[in-house]
Design a protein around this motif. Sequence first.
Motif, PDB file in Angstrom:
ATOM      1  N   VAL A   1      37.255  60.133  34.062  1.00 13.66           N
ATOM      2  CA  VAL A   1      37.892  58.849  33.759  1.00 13.66           C
ATOM      3  C   VAL A   1      37.032  58.097  32.750  1.00 13.66           C
ATOM      4  CG1 VAL A   1      36.818  57.533  35.660  1.00 13.66           C
ATOM      5  CG2 VAL A   1      39.041  56.818  34.758  1.00 13.66           C
ATOM      6  N   SER A   2      37.691  57.520  31.749  1.00 15.19           N
ATOM      7  CA  SER A   2      36.954  56.724  30.776  1.00 15.19           C
ATOM      8  C   SER A   2      36.622  55.368  31.388  1.00 15.19           C
ATOM      9  CB  SER A   2      37.782  56.525  29.507  1.00 15.19           C
ATOM     10  OG  SER A   2      38.893  55.681  29.775  1.00 15.19           O
ATOM     11  N   GLU A   3      35.650  54.705  30.822  1.00 11.66           N
ATOM     12  CA  GLU A   3      35.271  53.376  31.300  1.00 11.66           C
ATOM     13  C   GLU A   3      36.470  52.423  31.210  1.00 11.66           C
ATOM     14  OE1 GLU A   3      32.058  50.005  30.002  1.00 11.66           O
ATOM     15  OE2 GLU A   3      31.408  52.100  29.993  1.00 11.66           O
ATOM     16  N   LYS A   4      37.192  52.506  30.094  1.00  8.38           N
ATOM     17  CA  LYS A   4      38.357  51.641  29.887  1.00  8.38           C
ATOM     18  C   LYS A   4      39.443  51.917  30.926  1.00  8.38           C
ATOM     19  CE  LYS A   4      41.945  50.470  26.557  1.00  8.38           C
ATOM     20  NZ  LYS A   4      42.535  50.767  25.255  1.00  8.38           N
ATOM     21  N   MET A   5      39.730  53.184  31.175  1.00 10.83           N
ATOM     22  CA  MET A   5      40.792  53.530  32.122  1.00 10.83           C
ATOM     23  C   MET A   5      40.409  53.148  33.545  1.00 10.83           C
ATOM     24  SD  MET A   5      43.780  54.845  31.758  1.00 10.83           S
ATOM     25  CE  MET A   5      44.601  53.892  32.995  1.00 10.83           C
ATOM     26  N   LEU A   6      39.140  53.329  33.900  1.00  7.14           N
ATOM     27  CA  LEU A   6      38.696  52.942  35.228  1.00  7.14           C
ATOM     28  C   LEU A   6      38.805  51.433  35.400  1.00  7.14           C
ATOM     29  CD1 LEU A   6      37.521  53.594  37.983  1.00  7.14           C
ATOM     30  CD2 LEU A   6      35.243  53.551  36.952  1.00  7.14           C
ATOM     31  N   ALA A   7      38.401  50.684  34.388  1.00  6.45           N
ATOM     32  CA  ALA A   7      38.495  49.223  34.451  1.00  6.45           C
ATOM     33  C   ALA A   7      39.949  48.783  34.603  1.00  6.45           C
ATOM     34  CB  ALA A   7      37.865  48.592  33.211  1.00  6.45           C
ATOM     35  N   GLN A   8      40.848  49.397  33.848  1.00  6.79           N
ATOM     36  CA  GLN A   8      42.272  49.059  33.944  1.00  6.79           C
ATOM     37  C   GLN A   8      42.839  49.404  35.310  1.00  6.79           C
ATOM     38  OE1 GLN A   8      44.083  51.189  30.682  1.00  6.79           O
ATOM     39  NE2 GLN A   8      43.787  49.495  29.257  1.00  6.79           N
ATOM     40  N   THR A   9      42.461  50.568  35.823  1.00  8.40           N
ATOM     41  CA  THR A   9      42.952  51.009  37.130  1.00  8.40           C
ATOM     42  C   THR A   9      42.468  50.071  38.223  1.00  8.40           C
ATOM     43  OG1 THR A   9      43.029  53.317  36.400  1.00  8.40           O
ATOM     44  CG2 THR A   9      42.973  52.928  38.782  1.00  8.40           C
ATOM     45  N   LEU A  10      41.192  49.736  38.195  1.00  6.69           N
ATOM     46  CA  LEU A  10      40.643  48.822  39.194  1.00  6.69           C
ATOM     47  C   LEU A  10      41.310  47.451  39.118  1.00  6.69           C
ATOM     48  CD1 LEU A  10      36.907  49.833  38.950  1.00  6.69           C
ATOM     49  CD2 LEU A  10      38.335  50.005  41.008  1.00  6.69           C
ATOM     50  N   GLN A  11      41.519  46.969  37.909  1.00  2.00           N
ATOM     51  CA  GLN A  11      42.157  45.665  37.735  1.00  2.00           C
ATOM     52  C   GLN A  11      43.592  45.679  38.272  1.00  2.00           C
ATOM     53  OE1 GLN A  11      42.644  44.281  33.647  1.00  2.00           O
ATOM     54  NE2 GLN A  11      42.150  42.208  34.322  1.00  2.00           N
ATOM     55  N   THR A  12      44.312  46.738  38.001  1.00  2.00           N
ATOM     56  CA  THR A  12      45.688  46.866  38.488  1.00  2.00           C
ATOM     57  C   THR A  12      45.727  46.928  40.008  1.00  2.00           C
ATOM     58  OG1 THR A  12      46.396  47.998  36.468  1.00  2.00           O
ATOM     59  CG2 THR A  12      47.745  48.336  38.424  1.00  2.00           C
ATOM     60  N   LEU A  13      44.840  47.734  40.593  1.00  2.17           N
ATOM     61  CA  LEU A  13      44.800  47.857  42.054  1.00  2.17           C
ATOM     62  C   LEU A  13      44.326  46.553  42.697  1.00  2.17           C
ATOM     63  CD1 LEU A  13      43.368  51.479  42.362  1.00  2.17           C
ATOM     64  CD2 LEU A  13      45.748  50.739  42.701  1.00  2.17           C
ATOM     65  N   GLU A  14      43.448  45.833  42.018  1.00  2.00           N
ATOM     66  CA  GLU A  14      43.015  44.529  42.526  1.00  2.00           C
ATOM     67  C   GLU A  14      44.188  43.547  42.493  1.00  2.00           C
ATOM     68  OE1 GLU A  14      39.672  41.056  41.700  1.00  2.00           O
ATOM     69  OE2 GLU A  14      39.908  42.665  40.234  1.00  2.00           O
ATOM     70  N   ARG A  15      44.924  43.541  41.404  1.00  2.00           N
ATOM     71  CA  ARG A  15      46.084  42.646  41.278  1.00  2.00           C
ATOM     72  C   ARG A  15      47.124  42.932  42.353  1.00  2.00           C
ATOM     73  NH1 ARG A  15      51.074  42.378  38.039  1.00  2.00           N
ATOM     74  NH2 ARG A  15      51.534  40.158  37.810  1.00  2.00           N
ATOM     75  N   ASP A  16      47.301  44.202  42.687  1.00  2.00           N
ATOM     76  CA  ASP A  16      48.263  44.599  43.716  1.00  2.00           C
ATOM     77  C   ASP A  16      47.742  44.334  45.130  1.00  2.00           C
ATOM     78  OD1 ASP A  16      50.122  45.439  41.824  1.00  2.00           O
ATOM     79  OD2 ASP A  16      49.627  47.568  42.021  1.00  2.00           O
ATOM     80  N   GLY A  17      46.504  43.881  45.248  1.00  2.00           N
ATOM     81  CA  GLY A  17      45.945  43.557  46.552  1.00  2.00           C
ATOM     82  C   GLY A  17      45.362  44.735  47.302  1.00  2.00           C
ATOM     83  N   LEU A  18      45.076  45.825  46.589  1.00  2.00           N
ATOM     84  CA  LEU A  18      44.576  47.043  47.226  1.00  2.00           C
ATOM     85  C   LEU A  18      43.058  47.179  47.145  1.00  2.00           C
ATOM     86  CD1 LEU A  18      47.303  49.479  45.866  1.00  2.00           C
ATOM     87  CD2 LEU A  18      47.303  48.204  48.014  1.00  2.00           C
ATOM     88  N   VAL A  19      42.479  46.574  46.132  1.00  2.00           N
ATOM     89  CA  VAL A  19      41.037  46.665  45.902  1.00  2.00           C
ATOM     90  C   VAL A  19      40.460  45.261  45.827  1.00  2.00           C
ATOM     91  CG1 VAL A  19      39.295  47.317  44.180  1.00  2.00           C
ATOM     92  CG2 VAL A  19      41.112  48.913  44.749  1.00  2.00           C
ATOM     93  N   HIS A  20      39.294  45.088  46.431  1.00  2.00           N
ATOM     94  CA  HIS A  20      38.565  43.821  46.358  1.00  2.00           C
ATOM     95  C   HIS A  20      37.381  44.008  45.417  1.00  2.00           C
ATOM     96  CE1 HIS A  20      36.673  40.084  47.491  1.00  2.00           C
ATOM     97  NE2 HIS A  20      35.551  40.741  47.738  1.00  2.00           N
ATOM     98  N   ARG A  21      37.238  43.083  44.492  1.00  2.00           N
ATOM     99  CA  ARG A  21      36.128  43.087  43.532  1.00  2.00           C
ATOM    100  C   ARG A  21      35.198  41.944  43.883  1.00  2.00           C
ATOM    101  NH1 ARG A  21      34.650  40.432  38.805  1.00  2.00           N
ATOM    102  NH2 ARG A  21      33.773  41.766  37.183  1.00  2.00           N
ATOM    103  N   GLU A  22      33.917  42.268  44.062  1.00  2.00           N
ATOM    104  CA  GLU A  22      32.936  41.231  44.359  1.00  2.00           C
ATOM    105  C   GLU A  22      31.813  41.291  43.340  1.00  2.00           C
ATOM    106  OE1 GLU A  22      30.115  39.519  47.940  1.00  2.00           O
ATOM    107  OE2 GLU A  22      31.482  41.186  48.350  1.00  2.00           O
ATOM    108  N   ALA A  23      31.710  40.232  42.546  1.00  2.00           N
ATOM    109  CA  ALA A  23      30.653  40.128  41.537  1.00  2.00           C
ATOM    110  C   ALA A  23      29.488  39.365  42.144  1.00  2.00           C
ATOM    111  CB  ALA A  23      31.177  39.413  40.303  1.00  2.00           C
ATOM    112  N   HIS A  24      28.297  39.940  42.044  1.00  2.00           N
ATOM    113  CA  HIS A  24      27.082  39.316  42.566  1.00  2.00           C
ATOM    114  C   HIS A  24      26.348  38.646  41.413  1.00  2.00           C
ATOM    115  CE1 HIS A  24      27.568  41.475  46.375  1.00  2.00           C
ATOM    116  NE2 HIS A  24      27.916  42.511  45.638  1.00  2.00           N
ATOM    117  N   PRO A  25      25.916  37.399  41.608  1.00  2.00           N
ATOM    118  CA  PRO A  25      25.230  36.669  40.528  1.00  2.00           C
ATOM    119  C   PRO A  25      23.752  37.057  40.420  1.00  2.00           C
ATOM    120  CG  PRO A  25      25.457  35.255  42.444  1.00  2.00           C
ATOM    121  CD  PRO A  25      26.137  36.567  42.774  1.00  2.00           C
TER     122      PRO A  25
END
Length: 123
Positions: free
Chosen positions: A53-77
């Motif tokens: 998987v390319s970096e771009k495709m993985l980012a798009q896939t994660l974003q789509t799954l996050e939008r659909d409520g399937l994946v949670h993204r947690e950014a640490h400061p």
Amino acid sequence: MKVSETVPDLYDRNCPHRLVLEHVTSKWGVLVLSALQDRGHRFSELRRRVAGVSEKMLAQTLQTLERDGLVHREAHPVIPPRVDYTLTPLGREAAEALSSLTRWVALRMDDVDAARERYDAHR
């Protein structure tokens, strides 16, 4: 009227159910959901786990799954930035449903290979 109150017509290109089905069952969607089933991963870990998987495709896939409520993204400061991805309860349900399909593929791959050989021999 809510989408859930309508009868889905998956053959209609505008059906919202079809769009979620496409997200979950895309090649990268299946692999990301499966990879996250056991534990959360950082972006770089997922990229290594989901070979090809390319970096771009993985980012798009994660974003789509996050939008659909399937994946949670947690950014640490922190420095360097750290982002973790985990399945939501809805994502866990989807991953468990996909497990049946991935197990079937593993169990029946010899039969698929034999069918391909028969098909190719007749072409």
